[in-house]
Enzyme design. Structure first.
Site, PDB file in Angstrom:
ATOM      1  N   SER A 124      43.559 -48.472  33.939  1.00 46.58           N
ATOM      2  CA  SER A 124      43.635 -47.742  35.206  1.00 46.58           C
ATOM      3  C   SER A 124      44.945 -46.981  35.292  1.00 46.58           C
ATOM      4  O   SER A 124      45.969 -47.411  34.737  1.00 46.58           O
ATOM      5  CB  SER A 124      43.565 -48.768  36.335  1.00 46.58           C
ATOM      6  OG  SER A 124      43.969 -48.198  37.553  1.00 46.58           O
ATOM      7  N   TYR A 148      46.750 -57.097  40.411  1.00 50.25           N
ATOM      8  CA  TYR A 148      45.659 -56.405  39.706  1.00 50.25           C
ATOM      9  C   TYR A 148      46.242 -55.483  38.637  1.00 50.25           C
ATOM     10  O   TYR A 148      45.832 -55.512  37.468  1.00 50.25           O
ATOM     11  CB  TYR A 148      44.796 -55.599  40.699  1.00 50.25           C
ATOM     12  CG  TYR A 148      43.929 -54.556  40.029  1.00 50.25           C
ATOM     13  CD1 TYR A 148      42.818 -54.919  39.287  1.00 50.25           C
ATOM     14  CD2 TYR A 148      44.237 -53.191  40.126  1.00 50.25           C
ATOM     15  CE1 TYR A 148      42.028 -53.955  38.658  1.00 50.25           C
ATOM     16  CE2 TYR A 148      43.462 -52.224  39.508  1.00 50.25           C
ATOM     17  CZ  TYR A 148      42.354 -52.610  38.763  1.00 50.25           C
ATOM     18  OH  TYR A 148      41.600 -51.653  38.130  1.00 50.25           O
ATOM     19  N   LYS A 152      46.124 -55.406  34.251  1.00 52.36           N
ATOM     20  CA  LYS A 152      45.791 -54.276  33.368  1.00 52.36           C
ATOM     21  C   LYS A 152      46.927 -54.046  32.362  1.00 52.36           C
ATOM     22  O   LYS A 152      46.690 -53.800  31.173  1.00 52.36           O
ATOM     23  CB  LYS A 152      45.548 -53.001  34.184  1.00 52.36           C
ATOM     24  CG  LYS A 152      44.297 -53.043  35.034  1.00 52.36           C
ATOM     25  CD  LYS A 152      43.022 -53.076  34.184  1.00 52.36           C
ATOM     26  CE  LYS A 152      41.761 -53.154  35.003  1.00 52.36           C
ATOM     27  NZ  LYS A 152      40.568 -53.510  34.229  1.00 52.36           N
TER      28      LYS A 152
HETATM   29  P1  NAD Z   1      32.474 -53.347  39.181  1.00 58.29           P
HETATM   30  O1  NAD Z   1      32.963 -54.514  39.967  1.00 58.29           O
HETATM   31  O2  NAD Z   1      31.366 -52.532  39.759  1.00 58.29           O
HETATM   32  O3  NAD Z   1      32.036 -53.818  37.725  1.00 58.29           O
HETATM   33  C1  NAD Z   1      32.636 -54.886  37.053  1.00 58.29           C
HETATM   34  C2  NAD Z   1      31.537 -55.800  36.574  1.00 58.29           C
HETATM   35  O4  NAD Z   1      32.127 -56.899  35.869  1.00 58.29           O
HETATM   36  C3  NAD Z   1      30.713 -56.400  37.729  1.00 58.29           C
HETATM   37  O5  NAD Z   1      29.342 -56.174  37.471  1.00 58.29           O
HETATM   38  C4  NAD Z   1      31.061 -57.886  37.695  1.00 58.29           C
HETATM   39  O6  NAD Z   1      29.964 -58.687  38.104  1.00 58.29           O
HETATM   40  C5  NAD Z   1      31.464 -58.079  36.248  1.00 58.29           C
HETATM   41  N1  NAD Z   1      32.398 -59.192  35.997  1.00 58.29           N
HETATM   42  C6  NAD Z   1      33.565 -59.446  36.640  1.00 58.29           C
HETATM   43  N2  NAD Z   1      34.156 -60.526  36.107  1.00 58.29           N
HETATM   44  C7  NAD Z   1      33.351 -60.960  35.094  1.00 58.29           C
HETATM   45  C8  NAD Z   1      33.417 -62.032  34.171  1.00 58.29           C
HETATM   46  N3  NAD Z   1      34.428 -62.912  34.195  1.00 58.29           N
HETATM   47  N4  NAD Z   1      32.437 -62.162  33.260  1.00 58.29           N
HETATM   48  C9  NAD Z   1      31.388 -61.296  33.240  1.00 58.29           C
HETATM   49  N5  NAD Z   1      31.270 -60.276  34.091  1.00 58.29           N
HETATM   50  C10 NAD Z   1      32.243 -60.104  35.009  1.00 58.29           C
HETATM   51  O7  NAD Z   1      33.749 -52.442  38.877  1.00 58.29           O
HETATM   52  P2  NAD Z   1      33.806 -50.997  38.210  1.00 58.29           P
HETATM   53  O8  NAD Z   1      34.282 -50.055  39.249  1.00 58.29           O
HETATM   54  O9  NAD Z   1      32.587 -50.711  37.462  1.00 58.29           O
HETATM   55  O10 NAD Z   1      35.032 -51.218  37.219  1.00 58.29           O
HETATM   56  C11 NAD Z   1      34.853 -51.525  35.851  1.00 58.29           C
HETATM   57  C12 NAD Z   1      36.209 -51.688  35.204  1.00 58.29           C
HETATM   58  O11 NAD Z   1      36.955 -50.489  35.388  1.00 58.29           O
HETATM   59  C13 NAD Z   1      37.058 -52.811  35.818  1.00 58.29           C
HETATM   60  O12 NAD Z   1      37.738 -53.464  34.762  1.00 58.29           O
HETATM   61  C14 NAD Z   1      38.034 -52.073  36.705  1.00 58.29           C
HETATM   62  O13 NAD Z   1      39.251 -52.761  36.856  1.00 58.29           O
HETATM   63  C15 NAD Z   1      38.240 -50.783  35.935  1.00 58.29           C
HETATM   64  N6  NAD Z   1      38.654 -49.670  36.802  1.00 58.29           N
HETATM   65  C16 NAD Z   1      37.871 -49.288  37.850  1.00 58.29           C
HETATM   66  C17 NAD Z   1      38.287 -48.250  38.675  1.00 58.29           C
HETATM   67  C18 NAD Z   1      37.446 -47.826  39.859  1.00 58.29           C
HETATM   68  O14 NAD Z   1      37.932 -47.066  40.696  1.00 58.29           O
HETATM   69  N7  NAD Z   1      36.192 -48.217  39.970  1.00 58.29           N
HETATM   70  C19 NAD Z   1      39.497 -47.600  38.432  1.00 58.29           C
HETATM   71  C20 NAD Z   1      40.269 -47.999  37.341  1.00 58.29           C
HETATM   72  C21 NAD Z   1      39.835 -49.035  36.521  1.00 58.29           C
HETATM   73  C1  UD1 Z   2      43.011 -47.956  44.394  1.00 59.19           C
HETATM   74  C2  UD1 Z   2      43.996 -48.960  43.900  1.00 59.19           C
HETATM   75  C3  UD1 Z   2      44.115 -48.827  42.384  1.00 59.19           C
HETATM   76  C4  UD1 Z   2      42.745 -49.017  41.742  1.00 59.19           C
HETATM   77  C5  UD1 Z   2      41.764 -48.030  42.342  1.00 59.19           C
HETATM   78  C6  UD1 Z   2      40.362 -48.279  41.863  1.00 59.19           C
HETATM   79  C7  UD1 Z   2      45.582 -49.375  45.717  1.00 59.19           C
HETATM   80  C8  UD1 Z   2      46.987 -49.204  46.198  1.00 59.19           C
HETATM   81  N1  UD1 Z   2      45.285 -48.791  44.545  1.00 59.19           N
HETATM   82  O1  UD1 Z   2      43.487 -46.645  44.081  1.00 59.19           O
HETATM   83  O2  UD1 Z   2      45.000 -49.790  41.889  1.00 59.19           O
HETATM   84  O3  UD1 Z   2      42.811 -48.816  40.342  1.00 59.19           O
HETATM   85  O4  UD1 Z   2      41.765 -48.150  43.783  1.00 59.19           O
HETATM   86  O5  UD1 Z   2      39.859 -49.477  42.344  1.00 59.19           O
HETATM   87  O6  UD1 Z   2      44.765 -50.019  46.354  1.00 59.19           O
HETATM   88  N2  UD1 Z   2      42.216 -44.074  51.849  1.00 59.19           N
HETATM   89  C9  UD1 Z   2      42.113 -43.877  53.220  1.00 59.19           C
HETATM   90  N3  UD1 Z   2      41.238 -44.671  53.921  1.00 59.19           N
HETATM   91  C10 UD1 Z   2      40.452 -45.615  53.313  1.00 59.19           C
HETATM   92  C11 UD1 Z   2      40.559 -45.792  51.909  1.00 59.19           C
HETATM   93  C12 UD1 Z   2      41.468 -45.006  51.205  1.00 59.19           C
HETATM   94  O7  UD1 Z   2      42.803 -43.040  53.800  1.00 59.19           O
HETATM   95  O8  UD1 Z   2      39.684 -46.309  53.996  1.00 59.19           O
HETATM   96  C13 UD1 Z   2      43.149 -43.206  51.090  1.00 59.19           C
HETATM   97  C14 UD1 Z   2      44.233 -43.968  50.357  1.00 59.19           C
HETATM   98  O9  UD1 Z   2      45.356 -44.158  51.188  1.00 59.19           O
HETATM   99  C15 UD1 Z   2      44.507 -43.018  49.175  1.00 59.19           C
HETATM  100  C16 UD1 Z   2      43.140 -42.389  48.897  1.00 59.19           C
HETATM  101  O10 UD1 Z   2      42.389 -42.553  50.095  1.00 59.19           O
HETATM  102  O11 UD1 Z   2      45.393 -41.992  49.562  1.00 59.19           O
HETATM  103  C17 UD1 Z   2      42.389 -43.060  47.744  1.00 59.19           C
HETATM  104  O12 UD1 Z   2      42.341 -44.455  47.984  1.00 59.19           O
HETATM  105  P1  UD1 Z   2      41.452 -45.438  47.072  1.00 59.19           P
HETATM  106  O13 UD1 Z   2      40.087 -44.890  46.948  1.00 59.19           O
HETATM  107  O14 UD1 Z   2      41.598 -46.822  47.615  1.00 59.19           O
HETATM  108  O15 UD1 Z   2      42.110 -45.312  45.631  1.00 59.19           O
HETATM  109  P2  UD1 Z   2      43.637 -45.567  45.170  1.00 59.19           P
HETATM  110  O16 UD1 Z   2      44.472 -46.094  46.251  1.00 59.19           O
HETATM  111  O17 UD1 Z   2      44.092 -44.322  44.504  1.00 59.19           O
END
Ligand code: NAD
Ligand code: UD1
Length: 338
Positions: A124, A148, A152
């Site tokens: 991330s 969190y 990572k």
């Molecule tokens: P998500 O929660 O939708 O998907 C993660 C999946 O992993 C879920 O289906 C959950 O049931 C499964 N899981 C969690 N722990 C587990 C375990 N111990 N064993 C087996 N399965 C397990 O999340 P996502 O948004 O699809 O994210 C996927 C990956 O990307 C995560 O590692 C997350 O940290 C990373 N990531 C996501 C974002 C985002 O904004 N969505 C941003 C940066 C990084």
């Molecule tokens: C967040 C996490 C980041 C994680 C990512 C994906 C924090 C500080 N960071 O990123 O570590 O990898 O999600 O899961 O939580 N916002 C609003 N109102 C809301 C929600 C969000 O104004 O109800 C604003 C936030 O202040 C930010 C932007 O929208 O400026 C994006 O927020 P968000 O979607 O939560 O993503 P990040 O904060 O960038």
């Protein structure tokens, strides 16, 4: 290739499964369903035209991993499984170190035992901490501002050590910026449990009338309209980035590679609200609320290394992100009404 997707039933994993299956790979999802619903697999089948096997299991269970890896002759793993709620990680850090860090160690051990040393890892942009300059390139110093993010960072360090110790590994670390949107079909998308923490799913639920109004966290940042700026990337583009990364590490002789997956363009919270309203013709009531702890003013990627080395760039615009999110909300509403 035979590819295992840990966390494959989740938001990003399910979107990556689709192009992999279409490209002819044999995909197996491994998920403990702690944050996903098995009905995703039926919708994935409707998209790909073929069943995608789901093995229900936890990555901390090495024997279960070895069984599925040997059973399906797995050659590569894309590792999405993890917990990702920043606030929860502050309240329950041990849960995060156990699930994310111990889970990844268990996965690496199983992979080494099975001789499958090709791995793509979901990292991330949170590993860049407070930006020291923008856009963020892969050489920007790393740090963590919450548990969190620290998981990572620890996993990235663990992967670097593993790759340095054994040059047979081919590891890609993908640093995602802000994935949003849904598959064009509207059949799969982001459907978090409880009240969403992230902006786009929150907007979607306000639009659908499931939540009253959006709280905009701060309008006094040093940004054009005072609200936070982020690099939102369409999840289908993000998925294509995984396919490109997997192709690249299959050909490289470098054990470890790191790529940002972002667009290079930042949008503010109010940009997102206005775009969603314009594209979908629905009002998004909002109020200005205090800043959220830990938020930065602006965060966006330099996507140049991925463009140069993977031949991949994000193609879908903000309108596509908003329209696909809304299509997915409709699908959920229709399904819940049935
Ligand atoms: P998500 O929660 O939708 O998907 C993660 C999946 O992993 C879920 O289906 C959950 O049931 C499964 N899981 C969690 N722990 C587990 C375990 N111990 N064993 C087996 N399965 C397990 O999340 P996502 O948004 O699809 O994210 C996927 C990956 O990307 C995560 O590692 C997350 O940290 C990373 N990531 C996501 C974002 C985002 O904004 N969505 C941003 C940066 C990084
Ligand atoms: C967040 C996490 C980041 C994680 C990512 C994906 C924090 C500080 N960071 O990123 O570590 O990898 O999600 O899961 O939580 N916002 C609003 N109102 C809301 C929600 C969000 O104004 O109800 C604003 C936030 O202040 C930010 C932007 O929208 O400026 C994006 O927020 P968000 O979607 O939560 O993503 P990040 O904060 O960038």
């Amino acid at each position: 290739m035979n590819i295992l997707l840990t966390g494959g039933a989740g938001y990003i994993g399910s979107h990556v499964a689709a192009p992999l299956v279409s490209a002819g790979h044999h995909v197996v999802c491994f998920d403990n369903l702690s944050n996903s619903d098995p009905s995703v697999m039926e919708r994935l089948e409707a998209i790909t035209g073929q069943p995608v096997p789901l093995v229900t299991g936890d990555i901390r269970n090495g024997d279960a991993l070895r069984e599925v890896m040997l059973g399906h002759a797995i050659e590569a793993v894309i590792h999405f499984a993890g917990l990702k709620a920043v606030g929860e990680s502050v309240a329950e850090p041990m849960k995060y170190y156990d699930n994310n860090v111990r889970g990844t160690l268990s996965l690496l051990e199983a992979m080494a035992d099975c001789g499958a040393k090709t791995l793509v890892f979901s990292s991330s942009a949170t590993v860049y901490g407070q930006p020291q300059y923008l856009p963020l390139d892969e050489n920007h110093p790393t740090s963590a501002t919450n548990p969190y993010g620290r998981t990572k960072l620890m996993i990235e360090e663990m992967l670097a050590d593993v790759a340095a110790a054994d040059p047979e590994w081919r590891i890609a670390i993908l640093r995602y910026f802000n994935p949003v949107g849904a598959h064009d079909s509207g059949l799969i998308g982001e459907n978090p449990n409880g009240v969403p923490n992230n902006l786009m799913p929150f907007i979607g639920r306000v639009a659908a009338g499931r939540l009253k109004e959006l709280s905009v966290f701060g309008n006094d940042y040093d940004t054009p309209d005072g609200t936070g700026v982020r690099d939102y990337i369409h999840v289908v583009d993000l998925a294509d980035g995984h396919v490109a990364a997997l192709d690249a590490i299959a050909k490289t002789n470098q054990p470890l590679s790191i790529w940002n997956l972002g667009t290079g363009t930042g949008y503010s919270v109010l940009d997102m609200v206005k775009a969603f309203e314009r594209v979908n013709g629905v009002p998004i009531p909002f109020r200005i609320a205090p800043r959220r702890d830990g938020d930065v003013a602006s965060c966006f990627a330099s996507p140049e290394r991925a463009a140069r080395e993977l031949g991949w760039t994000a193609e879908r615009d903000l309108d596509a992100m908003c329209s696909s999110s809304w299509r997915f909300e409709h699908m959920l509403a229709t399904r819940n009404a049935d």
